[in-house]
Enzyme design. Sequence first.
Site, PDB file in Angstrom:
ATOM      1  N   ASN A   9      45.021 -13.759   8.136  1.00 23.77           N
ATOM      2  CA  ASN A   9      43.631 -13.933   8.563  1.00 23.77           C
ATOM      3  C   ASN A   9      43.222 -12.635   9.248  1.00 23.77           C
ATOM      4  O   ASN A   9      43.633 -12.367  10.373  1.00 23.77           O
ATOM      5  CB  ASN A   9      43.531 -15.123   9.521  1.00 23.77           C
ATOM      6  CG  ASN A   9      42.151 -15.247  10.140  1.00 23.77           C
ATOM      7  OD1 ASN A   9      41.211 -14.577   9.717  1.00 23.77           O
ATOM      8  ND2 ASN A   9      42.016 -16.098  11.149  1.00 23.77           N
ATOM      9  N   LYS A  11      40.466 -11.813  10.410  1.00 22.83           N
ATOM     10  CA  LYS A  11      39.413 -11.995  11.424  1.00 22.83           C
ATOM     11  C   LYS A  11      38.340 -10.908  11.222  1.00 22.83           C
ATOM     12  O   LYS A  11      38.135 -10.477  10.093  1.00 22.83           O
ATOM     13  CB  LYS A  11      40.025 -11.997  12.831  1.00 22.83           C
ATOM     14  CG  LYS A  11      41.165 -13.039  12.941  1.00 22.83           C
ATOM     15  CD  LYS A  11      41.579 -13.348  14.331  1.00 22.83           C
ATOM     16  CE  LYS A  11      42.696 -14.400  14.311  1.00 22.83           C
ATOM     17  NZ  LYS A  11      43.097 -14.835  15.637  1.00 22.83           N
ATOM     18  N   HIS A  93      38.762 -22.866  12.243  1.00 22.44           N
ATOM     19  CA  HIS A  93      39.591 -21.999  13.092  1.00 22.44           C
ATOM     20  C   HIS A  93      39.134 -22.182  14.544  1.00 22.44           C
ATOM     21  O   HIS A  93      37.940 -22.353  14.806  1.00 22.44           O
ATOM     22  CB  HIS A  93      39.452 -20.540  12.655  1.00 22.44           C
ATOM     23  CG  HIS A  93      40.461 -19.661  13.319  1.00 22.44           C
ATOM     24  ND1 HIS A  93      40.340 -19.240  14.620  1.00 22.44           N
ATOM     25  CD2 HIS A  93      41.659 -19.165  12.875  1.00 22.44           C
ATOM     26  CE1 HIS A  93      41.409 -18.520  14.945  1.00 22.44           C
ATOM     27  NE2 HIS A  93      42.219 -18.455  13.894  1.00 22.44           N
ATOM     28  N   GLU A  95      38.625 -20.190  16.823  1.00 23.90           N
ATOM     29  CA  GLU A  95      37.593 -19.249  17.270  1.00 23.90           C
ATOM     30  C   GLU A  95      36.210 -19.716  16.834  1.00 23.90           C
ATOM     31  O   GLU A  95      35.215 -19.499  17.528  1.00 23.90           O
ATOM     32  CB  GLU A  95      37.925 -17.836  16.746  1.00 23.90           C
ATOM     33  CG  GLU A  95      39.116 -17.261  17.517  1.00 23.90           C
ATOM     34  CD  GLU A  95      39.994 -16.311  16.732  1.00 23.90           C
ATOM     35  OE1 GLU A  95      39.576 -15.799  15.687  1.00 23.90           O
ATOM     36  OE2 GLU A  95      41.140 -16.092  17.189  1.00 23.90           O
ATOM     37  N   GLU A 164      47.492 -24.358  14.821  1.00 22.99           N
ATOM     38  CA  GLU A 164      47.402 -23.129  15.603  1.00 22.99           C
ATOM     39  C   GLU A 164      47.090 -23.489  17.050  1.00 22.99           C
ATOM     40  O   GLU A 164      45.917 -23.684  17.406  1.00 22.99           O
ATOM     41  CB  GLU A 164      46.278 -22.226  15.072  1.00 22.99           C
ATOM     42  CG  GLU A 164      46.485 -21.735  13.657  1.00 22.99           C
ATOM     43  CD  GLU A 164      45.751 -20.426  13.404  1.00 22.99           C
ATOM     44  OE1 GLU A 164      46.403 -19.482  12.965  1.00 22.99           O
ATOM     45  OE2 GLU A 164      44.537 -20.347  13.669  1.00 22.99           O
ATOM     46  N   GLY A 170      46.887 -14.737  19.509  1.00 23.30           N
ATOM     47  CA  GLY A 170      46.593 -13.404  20.027  1.00 23.30           C
ATOM     48  C   GLY A 170      47.149 -13.156  21.418  1.00 23.30           C
ATOM     49  O   GLY A 170      46.803 -12.169  22.062  1.00 23.30           O
ATOM     50  N   SER A 208      50.571 -15.938  17.114  1.00 22.63           N
ATOM     51  CA  SER A 208      51.553 -14.901  17.470  1.00 22.63           C
ATOM     52  C   SER A 208      52.805 -14.917  16.601  1.00 22.63           C
ATOM     53  O   SER A 208      53.906 -14.670  17.093  1.00 22.63           O
ATOM     54  CB  SER A 208      51.912 -14.982  18.958  1.00 22.63           C
ATOM     55  OG  SER A 208      50.758 -14.752  19.747  1.00 22.63           O
TER      56      SER A 208
HETATM   57  P1  13P Z   1      47.592 -14.107  15.926  1.00 23.94           P
HETATM   58  O1  13P Z   1      48.664 -14.063  14.854  1.00 23.94           O
HETATM   59  O2  13P Z   1      46.967 -12.760  16.173  1.00 23.94           O
HETATM   60  O3  13P Z   1      48.078 -14.785  17.167  1.00 23.94           O
HETATM   61  O4  13P Z   1      46.393 -15.010  15.348  1.00 23.94           O
HETATM   62  C1  13P Z   1      46.689 -16.247  14.789  1.00 23.94           C
HETATM   63  C2  13P Z   1      45.474 -16.760  14.124  1.00 23.94           C
HETATM   64  O5  13P Z   1      44.506 -17.111  14.759  1.00 23.94           O
HETATM   65  C3  13P Z   1      45.473 -16.814  12.653  1.00 23.94           C
HETATM   66  O6  13P Z   1      44.403 -17.551  12.179  1.00 23.94           O
END
Ligand code: 13P
Length: 246
Positions: A9, A11, A93, A95, A164, A170, A208
């Site tokens: 992803n 982002k 997601h 976010e 997740e 992150g 992560s």
């Molecule tokens: P990270 O791997 O940067 O923690 O992000 C995970 C994520 O949100 C994937 O959709």
Amino acid sequence: MRRKLVIGNWKMNGSRVANAELLAALKEAGPSVAEVAVCAPAPYLADVALSLQGASISWGAQDCSAFESGAYTGEVSASMLAEFGCRYVLVGHSERRAFHAESDQLVADKAKAALAHKLTPVVCVGETLAEREAGQTEAVVKRQLSAVIHTLAHCISQVVVAYEPVWAIGTGKTASPEQAQAVHALLRAQLKAATEKAGEMKILYGGSVKADNAATLFAQPDIDGGLIGGAALKAADFTAICRAAA
Ligand code: 13P
């Protein structure tokens, strides 16, 4: 035996030049035993489709509208994503749930719109740190998945689920393999109550995931691969994670 799936992803990262370099390096690394996909920002999908034509890597988007077409400024429909050869689309997601106030029902409606255009929705669920500390993890992920199960009914077996935990995204704080497996087992049990195909469905872990922790996470019985954020932006790291899924 479920084939492992690793999805990057990206982002809101990348540029046309950076994406071309990343994809060239991923293609150079050669095919993986696991299925591999990248979810790019919508404006780059045409470039990604061109670059990955004929390669063993699929591609997808990070969100889609719940609506077919019309006066929804800024939105991208599932049919548009399908036109660019997307195989996957992330929905729900954390976010988007947090920054765009997406409700469980809206996420379910997006999954339905994706399926209507033969895209595989990757339905993301996960609890915040406060919810985990309050002992609400199970209730939260079940509530999030339940909306999708009710909306898709017998089509639920066509989705990929991604667990997740928000506190692991992150932050460098990965859920331990045991913590992740416990939630994946709960989700699998919930799917089993809804479809006899639950044993064939993929449940990915995200939060992560790095080259050095991927193998132990992916070795858990109900973890069928990963949804990778930061580490998906570096070809060497993403390739190593894909290899860990073999
Ligand atoms: P990270 O791997 O940067 O923690 O992000 C995970 C994520 O949100 C994937 O959709």
